[in-house]
Design a protein around this motif. Structure first.
Motif, PDB file in Angstrom:
ATOM      1  N   ALA A 174      -1.563  -2.979   1.286  1.00 36.44           N
ATOM      2  CA  ALA A 174      -0.425  -3.487   2.047  1.00 36.44           C
ATOM      3  C   ALA A 174      -0.586  -4.984   2.249  1.00 36.44           C
ATOM      4  N   ALA A 196       0.951   0.118  -3.322  1.00 36.23           N
ATOM      5  CA  ALA A 196       0.435   1.261  -4.075  1.00 36.23           C
ATOM      6  C   ALA A 196      -0.517   2.112  -3.245  1.00 36.23           C
ATOM      7  N   GLU A 197      -0.448   3.411  -3.472  1.00 29.78           N
ATOM      8  CA  GLU A 197      -1.404   4.321  -2.842  1.00 29.78           C
ATOM      9  C   GLU A 197      -2.738   4.168  -3.555  1.00 29.78           C
ATOM     10  N   HIS A 216      -3.076   2.997   1.553  1.00 27.26           N
ATOM     11  CA  HIS A 216      -2.228   2.147   0.719  1.00 27.26           C
ATOM     12  C   HIS A 216      -2.709   0.708   0.781  1.00 27.26           C
ATOM     13  N   ARG A 272      -6.102   9.416  -1.317  1.00 27.92           N
ATOM     14  CA  ARG A 272      -5.476  10.399  -0.452  1.00 27.92           C
ATOM     15  C   ARG A 272      -6.493  11.456  -0.080  1.00 27.92           C
ATOM     16  N   LEU A 276       3.897  -1.748   2.799  1.00 31.98           N
ATOM     17  CA  LEU A 276       3.033  -0.841   2.032  1.00 31.98           C
ATOM     18  C   LEU A 276       3.272  -0.989   0.550  1.00 31.98           C
TER      19      LEU A 276
END
Length: 81
Positions: A22, A9-10, A20, A13, A7
């Motif tokens: 990945a 960076a986000e 994320h 949300r 994983l």
């Protein structure tokens, strides 16, 4: 995390999950992974909704809907797709 997905960076949300960036180690490609938020890990109703969302989305085929490749669970118990 999961050995297959590293994983990063986000990206976004919502109420139930976070998306994320990945790296898929099996294919050497960048993917998006949605994971249940940690605070919901012990809530069976939200886990069920999250997994249901994945299964419904996986059956849809449309240019505006991303294809799903895997539904799984991280070692810490959080489901992901």
């Amino acid at each position: 995390g999961n050995a297959r997905y590293a994983l990063g960076a986000e990206l976004g949300r919502g109420a139930m999950g976070a998306v994320h960036a990945a790296v898929d180690a099996d294919f050497g490609r960048v993917v998006a992974v949605k994971v249940l938020l940690d605070r919901h890990r012990e809530k069976p109703d939200l886990r069920w909704r999250f997994v249901s969302e994945a299964r419904i989305t996986a059956r849809l085929q449309h240019p505006g809907i991303v294809p799903l490749y895997e539904l799984g669970e991280f070692p810490d118990g959080r489901p992901f797709y």
